[in-house]
Scaffold this motif. Structure first.
Motif, PDB file in Angstrom:
ATOM      1  N   ILE A  81       0.838  -1.201   0.000  1.00 53.91           N
ATOM      2  CA  ILE A  81       0.000   0.000   0.000  1.00 53.91           C
ATOM      3  C   ILE A  81       0.871   1.250   0.000  1.00 53.91           C
ATOM      4  O   ILE A  81       1.694   1.455   0.891  1.00 53.91           O
ATOM      5  N   ASP A  82       0.694   2.049  -1.031  1.00 55.30           N
ATOM      6  CA  ASP A  82       1.289   3.383  -1.079  1.00 55.30           C
ATOM      7  C   ASP A  82       0.210   4.331  -1.597  1.00 55.30           C
ATOM      8  O   ASP A  82      -0.950   3.936  -1.779  1.00 55.30           O
ATOM      9  N   HIS A  83       0.573   5.580  -1.848  1.00 55.24           N
ATOM     10  CA  HIS A  83      -0.447   6.565  -2.204  1.00 55.24           C
ATOM     11  C   HIS A  83      -0.987   6.399  -3.613  1.00 55.24           C
ATOM     12  O   HIS A  83      -1.965   7.054  -3.985  1.00 55.24           O
ATOM     13  N   SER A  84      -0.392   5.526  -4.400  1.00 54.11           N
ATOM     14  CA  SER A  84      -0.914   5.275  -5.744  1.00 54.11           C
ATOM     15  C   SER A  84      -2.045   4.248  -5.734  1.00 54.11           C
ATOM     16  O   SER A  84      -2.729   4.079  -6.746  1.00 54.11           O
ATOM     17  N   LYS A  85      -2.233   3.563  -4.619  1.00 52.68           N
ATOM     18  CA  LYS A  85      -3.192   2.467  -4.550  1.00 52.68           C
ATOM     19  C   LYS A  85      -4.563   2.934  -4.039  1.00 52.68           C
ATOM     20  O   LYS A  85      -4.665   3.805  -3.169  1.00 52.68           O
ATOM     21  N   THR A  86      -5.592   2.324  -4.598  1.00 52.88           N
ATOM     22  CA  THR A  86      -6.938   2.440  -4.044  1.00 52.88           C
ATOM     23  C   THR A  86      -7.110   1.289  -3.059  1.00 52.88           C
ATOM     24  O   THR A  86      -6.835   0.136  -3.399  1.00 52.88           O
ATOM     25  N   VAL A  87      -7.546   1.596  -1.848  1.00 55.56           N
ATOM     26  CA  VAL A  87      -7.616   0.586  -0.785  1.00 55.56           C
ATOM     27  C   VAL A  87      -9.072   0.373  -0.375  1.00 55.56           C
ATOM     28  O   VAL A  87      -9.796   1.337  -0.108  1.00 55.56           O
ATOM     29  N   ILE A  88      -9.474  -0.902  -0.333  1.00 58.71           N
ATOM     30  CA  ILE A  88     -10.825  -1.260   0.069  1.00 58.71           C
ATOM     31  C   ILE A  88     -10.750  -2.103   1.334  1.00 58.71           C
ATOM     32  O   ILE A  88     -10.087  -3.139   1.360  1.00 58.71           O
ATOM     33  N   ALA A  89     -11.415  -1.666   2.383  1.00 60.56           N
ATOM     34  CA  ALA A  89     -11.434  -2.400   3.652  1.00 60.56           C
ATOM     35  C   ALA A  89     -12.805  -3.027   3.865  1.00 60.56           C
ATOM     36  O   ALA A  89     -13.836  -2.415   3.558  1.00 60.56           O
ATOM     37  N   TYR A  90     -12.802  -4.242   4.372  1.00 61.46           N
ATOM     38  CA  TYR A  90     -14.076  -4.879   4.710  1.00 61.46           C
ATOM     39  C   TYR A  90     -13.953  -5.614   6.035  1.00 61.46           C
ATOM     40  O   TYR A  90     -12.861  -5.966   6.492  1.00 61.46           O
ATOM     41  N   ASP A  91     -15.107  -5.840   6.661  1.00 59.79           N
ATOM     42  CA  ASP A  91     -15.175  -6.695   7.847  1.00 59.79           C
ATOM     43  C   ASP A  91     -16.300  -7.697   7.622  1.00 59.79           C
ATOM     44  O   ASP A  91     -16.664  -7.964   6.468  1.00 59.79           O
ATOM     45  N   GLY A  92     -16.849  -8.248   8.679  1.00 62.20           N
ATOM     46  CA  GLY A  92     -17.874  -9.258   8.501  1.00 62.20           C
ATOM     47  C   GLY A  92     -19.188  -8.716   7.985  1.00 62.20           C
ATOM     48  O   GLY A  92     -20.062  -9.467   7.583  1.00 62.20           O
ATOM     49  N   GLY A  93     -19.325  -7.405   7.990  1.00 63.51           N
ATOM     50  CA  GLY A  93     -20.569  -6.758   7.609  1.00 63.51           C
ATOM     51  C   GLY A  93     -21.089  -5.856   8.707  1.00 63.51           C
ATOM     52  O   GLY A  93     -22.096  -5.174   8.553  1.00 63.51           O
ATOM     53  N   GLU A  94     -20.355  -5.833   9.846  1.00 57.93           N
ATOM     54  CA  GLU A  94     -20.757  -4.980  10.965  1.00 57.93           C
ATOM     55  C   GLU A  94     -20.475  -3.500  10.653  1.00 57.93           C
ATOM     56  O   GLU A  94     -21.241  -2.631  11.025  1.00 57.93           O
ATOM     57  N   GLY A  97     -19.836  -5.706   3.545  1.00 59.68           N
ATOM     58  CA  GLY A  97     -18.772  -6.529   4.086  1.00 59.68           C
ATOM     59  C   GLY A  97     -18.692  -7.920   3.473  1.00 59.68           C
ATOM     60  O   GLY A  97     -19.219  -8.194   2.389  1.00 59.68           O
ATOM     61  N   PHE A  98     -17.993  -8.800   4.181  1.00 56.43           N
ATOM     62  CA  PHE A  98     -17.785 -10.161   3.685  1.00 56.43           C
ATOM     63  C   PHE A  98     -19.103 -10.921   3.577  1.00 56.43           C
ATOM     64  O   PHE A  98     -19.306 -11.708   2.644  1.00 56.43           O
ATOM     65  N   ARG A  99     -19.994 -10.679   4.504  1.00 54.59           N
ATOM     66  CA  ARG A  99     -21.296 -11.361   4.466  1.00 54.59           C
ATOM     67  C   ARG A  99     -22.042 -11.033   3.178  1.00 54.59           C
ATOM     68  O   ARG A  99     -22.562 -11.934   2.498  1.00 54.59           O
ATOM     69  N   GLY A 100     -22.078  -9.766   2.807  1.00 57.00           N
ATOM     70  CA  GLY A 100     -22.753  -9.368   1.579  1.00 57.00           C
ATOM     71  C   GLY A 100     -22.079  -9.936   0.342  1.00 57.00           C
ATOM     72  O   GLY A 100     -22.747 -10.304  -0.635  1.00 57.00           O
ATOM     73  N   TRP A 101     -20.745 -10.023   0.398  1.00 57.77           N
ATOM     74  CA  TRP A 101     -19.973 -10.581  -0.714  1.00 57.77           C
ATOM     75  C   TRP A 101     -20.329 -12.052  -0.938  1.00 57.77           C
ATOM     76  O   TRP A 101     -20.603 -12.472  -2.054  1.00 57.77           O
ATOM     77  N   VAL A 102     -20.349 -12.813   0.138  1.00 57.24           N
ATOM     78  CA  VAL A 102     -20.653 -14.244   0.046  1.00 57.24           C
ATOM     79  C   VAL A 102     -22.108 -14.465  -0.372  1.00 57.24           C
ATOM     80  O   VAL A 102     -22.405 -15.330  -1.212  1.00 57.24           O
ATOM     81  N   TRP A 141     -24.312   4.401  16.676  1.00 52.92           N
ATOM     82  CA  TRP A 141     -23.638   4.202  15.395  1.00 52.92           C
ATOM     83  C   TRP A 141     -24.365   3.219  14.484  1.00 52.92           C
ATOM     84  O   TRP A 141     -24.360   3.371  13.251  1.00 52.92           O
ATOM     85  N   GLU A 142     -25.020   2.208  15.067  1.00 51.56           N
ATOM     86  CA  GLU A 142     -25.681   1.198  14.244  1.00 51.56           C
ATOM     87  C   GLU A 142     -26.842   1.776  13.438  1.00 51.56           C
ATOM     88  O   GLU A 142     -27.246   1.208  12.418  1.00 51.56           O
ATOM     89  N   ASN A 143     -27.370   2.918  13.880  1.00 53.37           N
ATOM     90  CA  ASN A 143     -28.480   3.532  13.155  1.00 53.37           C
ATOM     91  C   ASN A 143     -28.053   4.167  11.840  1.00 53.37           C
ATOM     92  O   ASN A 143     -28.898   4.596  11.053  1.00 53.37           O
ATOM     93  N   GLY A 144     -26.748   4.222  11.607  1.00 49.86           N
ATOM     94  CA  GLY A 144     -26.243   4.747  10.341  1.00 49.86           C
ATOM     95  C   GLY A 144     -26.109   3.687   9.272  1.00 49.86           C
ATOM     96  O   GLY A 144     -25.764   3.988   8.121  1.00 49.86           O
ATOM     97  N   LEU A 145     -26.363   2.426   9.652  1.00 51.28           N
ATOM     98  CA  LEU A 145     -26.262   1.310   8.716  1.00 51.28           C
ATOM     99  C   LEU A 145     -27.549   0.504   8.731  1.00 51.28           C
ATOM    100  O   LEU A 145     -28.330   0.562   9.684  1.00 51.28           O
ATOM    101  N   GLU A 146     -27.752  -0.260   7.674  1.00 53.72           N
ATOM    102  CA  GLU A 146     -28.880  -1.169   7.600  1.00 53.72           C
ATOM    103  C   GLU A 146     -28.409  -2.464   6.972  1.00 53.72           C
ATOM    104  O   GLU A 146     -27.975  -2.491   5.814  1.00 53.72           O
ATOM    105  N   LYS A 147     -28.423  -3.527   7.762  1.00 55.33           N
ATOM    106  CA  LYS A 147     -27.969  -4.847   7.315  1.00 55.33           C
ATOM    107  C   LYS A 147     -26.551  -4.801   6.744  1.00 55.33           C
ATOM    108  O   LYS A 147     -26.239  -5.444   5.755  1.00 55.33           O
ATOM    109  N   GLY A 148     -25.695  -4.009   7.399  1.00 55.74           N
ATOM    110  CA  GLY A 148     -24.299  -3.945   6.999  1.00 55.74           C
ATOM    111  C   GLY A 148     -23.994  -2.936   5.911  1.00 55.74           C
ATOM    112  O   GLY A 148     -22.836  -2.797   5.505  1.00 55.74           O
ATOM    113  N   PHE A 149     -25.002  -2.234   5.437  1.00 53.43           N
ATOM    114  CA  PHE A 149     -24.817  -1.243   4.380  1.00 53.43           C
ATOM    115  C   PHE A 149     -25.021   0.157   4.948  1.00 53.43           C
ATOM    116  O   PHE A 149     -26.003   0.410   5.657  1.00 53.43           O
TER     117      PHE A 149
END
Length: 282
Positions: free
Chosen positions: A83-96, A121-126, A203-211
């Motif tokens: 990872i350097d400044h030329s890269k686009t970085v995508i972070a994910y977790d379980g969907g939380e 997150g990973f849950r949505g991906w799967v 904080w959870e009120n800003g998301l719905e089912k991980g989105f």
């Protein structure tokens, strides 16, 4: 400015060497959970970052339960995965949402612009049937130039001054569950309640089912807060406040800071005042 990407976009980028993927899955009650799940199955090309080993520093007397990592070490961890400044970085977790958001905030703090959270997150991906793998990518080498953005971090002294002086020019937002905010329960920290003067935006009120909810929905959540006022968000230890940080930025707020030590840091100082109850719990 976008803060999240969808799984369809990421699927199209799996062979793009300019896109780096970071798996941040974690369980606060089981610190080995995320890494084990990563070893079993992850998005192709993803590298694992551990909340307590890489996204936090050692716990000491002050600084909270998840203090910020030592930035030189975090820089080296980024460089090891290319990872350097030329890269686009995508972070994910379980969907939380909170663990990927913690990584997002840290990379933003170090001066990186092109970092996003994978919506769902990973849950949505799967669930969408996209590919996973056990193959762990080889380490790469890069040079990451640190450019600390001090303006997005609130210090303990800054929060202390707001509370002591009773400043109304700044808004403190407590991101925890309303029951913890009002002090009805406190499963972790030694004193129940919240930092005096803080309002509650769970904080959870800003998301719905991980989105993450839309920009318009985030604006509605924070509608009573003046767009021109400085805002400081906190939670228990600086992790679940980060989705609220992103939500505020989505809603168009410019002057937003994270109190990284959060409530666990605040109550680590003897004599700091704590409030209980409040009609501002939401």
């Amino acid at each position: 400015m976008k803060f999240v990407v969808n799984k369809e976009w990421l699927f199209e980028q799996l062979n793009n060497q300019q896109v780096k993927i970071v798996d941040c899955r974690f369980d606060l009650g089981n610190p080995d959970f995320g890494e084990k799940r990563y070893q079993e199955s992850h998005i192709p090309g993803a590298y694992y970052f551990h909340l307590e080993k890489q996204l936090s520093g050692p716990v000491v007397e002050h600084g909270g339960r998840h203090p910020l990592p030592e930035m030189e070490k975090f820089k080296q961890d980024l460089e090891k995965v290319g990872i350097d400044h030329s890269k686009t970085v995508i972070a994910y977790d379980g969907g939380e949402g909170q663990f990927a958001s913690r990584f997002w905030w840290l990379l933003t703090y170090l001066g990186h612009d092109n970092v996003y959270v994978l919506n769902g997150g990973f849950r949505g991906w799967v669930q969408a049937g996209f590919p996973t793998t056990k193959e762990i990518p080889e380490h790469e080498h890069a040079y990451f130039k640190v450019n600390i953005r001090k303006e997005i971090l609130a210090t303990y002294n800054e929060v202390k001054e707001i509370v002591t002086d009773g400043k109304k020019s700044s808004v403190l937002i407590d991101s925890r569950d309303p029951a913890r905010y009002v002090g009805d329960i406190e499963p972790i920290d030694k004193i129940p309640g919240h930092i005096p003067g803080a309002i509650n935006k769970f904080w959870e009120n800003g998301l719905e089912k991980g989105f993450f909810k839309s920009k318009e929905e985030q604006k509605k959540r924070f509608a009573e807060i003046d767009q021109d006022k400085p805002i400081i968000v906190y939670c228990g230890s600086g992790v679940t406040a980060t989705p609220n940080y992103i939500a505020l930025k989505m809603a168009g707020y410019k002057n937003v800071k994270l109190y990284a030590g959060s409530y666990s840091d605040w109550v680590s100082y003897e004599g700091n005042p704590v409030e209980k109850g409040n009609e501002n719990a939401k």
